[in-house]
Motif scaffolding. Structure first.
Motif, short mmCIF file in Angstrom:
data_model
loop_
_atom_site.label_atom_id
_atom_site.label_comp_id
_atom_site.label_asym_id
_atom_site.label_seq_id
_atom_site.Cartn_x
_atom_site.Cartn_y
_atom_site.Cartn_z
N UNK A 250 0.83 -1.21 0.00
CA UNK A 250 0.00 0.00 0.00
C UNK A 250 0.86 1.25 0.00
N UNK A 251 1.94 1.25 0.79
CA UNK A 251 2.81 2.43 0.85
C UNK A 251 3.49 2.67 -0.48
N UNK A 252 3.92 1.61 -1.14
CA UNK A 252 4.59 1.74 -2.43
C UNK A 252 3.63 2.32 -3.48
N UNK B 188 4.70 6.13 -4.26
CA UNK B 188 5.61 6.12 -5.41
C UNK B 188 7.05 5.84 -5.03
N UNK B 189 7.34 5.60 -3.73
CA UNK B 189 8.69 5.24 -3.29
C UNK B 189 8.84 3.73 -3.45
N UNK B 190 9.77 3.30 -4.28
CA UNK B 190 9.89 1.89 -4.63
C UNK B 190 10.80 1.15 -3.64
N UNK B 191 10.24 0.81 -2.48
CA UNK B 191 10.96 0.03 -1.48
C UNK B 191 10.17 -1.23 -1.17
N UNK B 192 10.89 -2.28 -0.80
CA UNK B 192 10.24 -3.54 -0.45
C UNK B 192 9.85 -3.60 1.02
N UNK B 193 10.55 -2.83 1.88
CA UNK B 193 10.34 -2.96 3.32
C UNK B 193 10.42 -1.59 3.99
N UNK C 2 3.19 10.82 15.27
CA UNK C 2 2.18 9.76 15.21
C UNK C 2 2.82 8.39 15.11
N UNK C 3 2.46 7.64 14.07
CA UNK C 3 3.11 6.36 13.76
C UNK C 3 3.85 6.47 12.43
N UNK C 4 4.34 7.68 12.13
CA UNK C 4 4.93 7.94 10.82
C UNK C 4 6.33 7.34 10.64
N UNK C 5 6.89 6.72 11.70
CA UNK C 5 8.22 6.14 11.55
C UNK C 5 8.24 5.07 10.45
N UNK C 6 7.09 4.45 10.18
CA UNK C 6 7.03 3.46 9.10
C UNK C 6 7.26 4.10 7.74
N UNK C 7 6.93 5.37 7.63
CA UNK C 7 6.93 6.02 6.32
C UNK C 7 7.96 7.13 6.22
N UNK C 8 9.06 7.01 6.96
CA UNK C 8 10.10 8.02 6.90
C UNK C 8 10.64 8.20 5.47
N UNK C 9 10.83 7.14 4.68
CA UNK C 9 11.25 7.37 3.29
C UNK C 9 10.27 8.25 2.50
N UNK C 10 8.98 8.12 2.80
CA UNK C 10 7.98 8.95 2.11
C UNK C 10 8.12 10.40 2.57
N UNK C 11 8.31 10.59 3.89
CA UNK C 11 8.51 11.94 4.40
C UNK C 11 9.75 12.58 3.79
N UNK C 12 10.82 11.78 3.63
CA UNK C 12 12.04 12.30 3.03
C UNK C 12 11.82 12.69 1.57
N UNK C 13 11.09 11.87 0.85
CA UNK C 13 10.79 12.20 -0.55
C UNK C 13 9.97 13.48 -0.64
N UNK D 288 10.02 15.87 1.34
CA UNK D 288 10.87 17.01 1.70
C UNK D 288 11.87 17.35 0.61
N UNK D 289 11.92 16.55 -0.46
CA UNK D 289 12.80 16.85 -1.58
C UNK D 289 14.03 15.98 -1.70
N UNK D 290 14.15 14.95 -0.86
CA UNK D 290 15.29 14.03 -0.92
C UNK D 290 14.91 12.84 -1.78
N UNK D 291 15.43 12.80 -2.97
CA UNK D 291 14.99 11.81 -3.96
C UNK D 291 15.94 10.63 -4.14
N UNK D 292 17.16 10.73 -3.61
CA UNK D 292 18.11 9.63 -3.78
C UNK D 292 17.94 8.65 -2.62
N UNK D 293 16.94 7.81 -2.76
CA UNK D 293 16.57 6.84 -1.73
C UNK D 293 16.86 5.44 -2.26
N UNK D 294 17.64 4.69 -1.50
CA UNK D 294 18.02 3.35 -1.92
C UNK D 294 17.61 2.29 -0.92
#
Length: 324
Positions: A141-143, A147-152, A172-183, A185-191
């Protein structure tokens, strides 16, 4: 300082000493300058006493203790605020994350210039029904939503460039979605990096059905905030105008019909179109007002504390060389 290792925890007294020694061994073998920041999220066991003992033995160990359990996101937020390393590593305190992964995670951030590297526990040792399947559903659902292409997304072992953790707000419980928060915020180099997952050695999982429900609610929230958080009028205002136009259209039709086409027909209040018109215009007005109020709240947002710290360890002390 090269590394800050942020470890949120709740009632993990059995594993803390072993985890600390393992991390220190990895840090020394790789000659890293580091700090270990334990964030005790209101533990009721001896976790804080053990952290206090470790901080006396090792000045690189720092601690934060919450007055009560505020949640993992708040613990990470506190740790991120205080972290001083160029690269921040987050990991869980239950020994299911392997500290041996840290050097490669650090190199990916520093050498490959990633903003964020998320661990992927490809092979898991958790309960299939109560943790694995919900995690797979979360990740799918998060993917799809973000649009952040992560498996976990939910893996606790992650590495961040310092600028990332200083730029995002985790609540809240946003720790699950930190990569989404980073994206967002403008940080697009996520691996992503496949990491070893180890079976829980002590204690029991803190994952429950309420976290399953809260996770999906937070996913909806993060989707809304990422798209309309800074411009709520664009959503509510547009829906309000649409509903008002529908209501006004029915009202116009009823007026023309009653005045010119069928003046001696049924009363307007006896026709269903009248109530459709009335309800549509009321809902439209309410949605428009919701968007307007949302805009006011967004522009007058106050920064209120989301947690309270009761004790701190080594946060202002000078660090000296430490060895096992």
């Amino acid at each position: 300082m090269q590394l800050s290792i942020v470890i949120p925890l709740l009632n993990e007294e059995e594993s803390l000493k072993e985890l600390h020694d393992w991390i220190v061994s990895v840090m020394q073998s790789n000659h890293f300058s580091y700090e270990i920041l334990f964030v005790d999220d209101g533990s009721t066991d001896a976790s804080w006493d053990i952290i206090s003992q470790l901080s006396q033995l090792n000045p690189y160990v720092k601690g934060i203790r919450f007055l009560k359990n505020f949640g993992k996101s708040q613990a990470l937020h506190a740790g991120f605020n205080l972290a001083k390393g160029d690269v921040i590593i987050t990991m869980d305190a239950d020994l299911q994350d392997n500290p041996e992964e840290i050097p490669e995670l650090y190199n990916l951030i520093q050498s490959k210039e990633y903003d964020l590297i998320s661990g992927w526990k490809k092979k898991r040792y958790d309960s299939l029904i109560f943790k694995n399947l919900p995690s797979k559903l979360f990740n799918w659902a998060a993917k799809k939503t973000s649009g952040v292409k992560l498996h976990d997304f939910n893996c606790g072992l992650k590495a961040y460039n310092k600028s990332v953790v200083k730029s995002i707000e985790v609540s809240g419980e946003m720790h699950r979605y930190i990569p989404v928060l980073a994206k967002n915020a403008g940080f697009n180099k996520i691996g992503e990096k496949v990491v070893k997952h180890q079976a829980r050695k002590y204690g029991h999982t803190k994952f429950g059905m309420e976290r399953f429900i809260n996770g999906f609610l937070d996913l909806i929230t993060i989707w809304f905030v990422s798209r309309f958080g800074k411009r709520p009028m664009h959503l509510f205002g547009a829906l309000g105008v649409l509903m008002f136009i529908i209501g006004f259209g029915f009202a116009l039709y009823l007026g023309i019909d009653k005045l010119f086409l069928n003046p001696f027909g049924r009363l307007i209040t006896d026709r269903p179109e009248f109530y459709i018109s009335l309800i549509s215009m009321v809902i439209g007005t309410q949605l428009f007002l919701a968007g307007f109020i949302g805009e006011i709240i967004t522009r007058s947002k106050r920064n209120e504390p989301r947690y309270h710290i009761s004790e701190e360890l080594n946060l202002n002390s000078e660090q000296t060389q430490y060895s096992l």
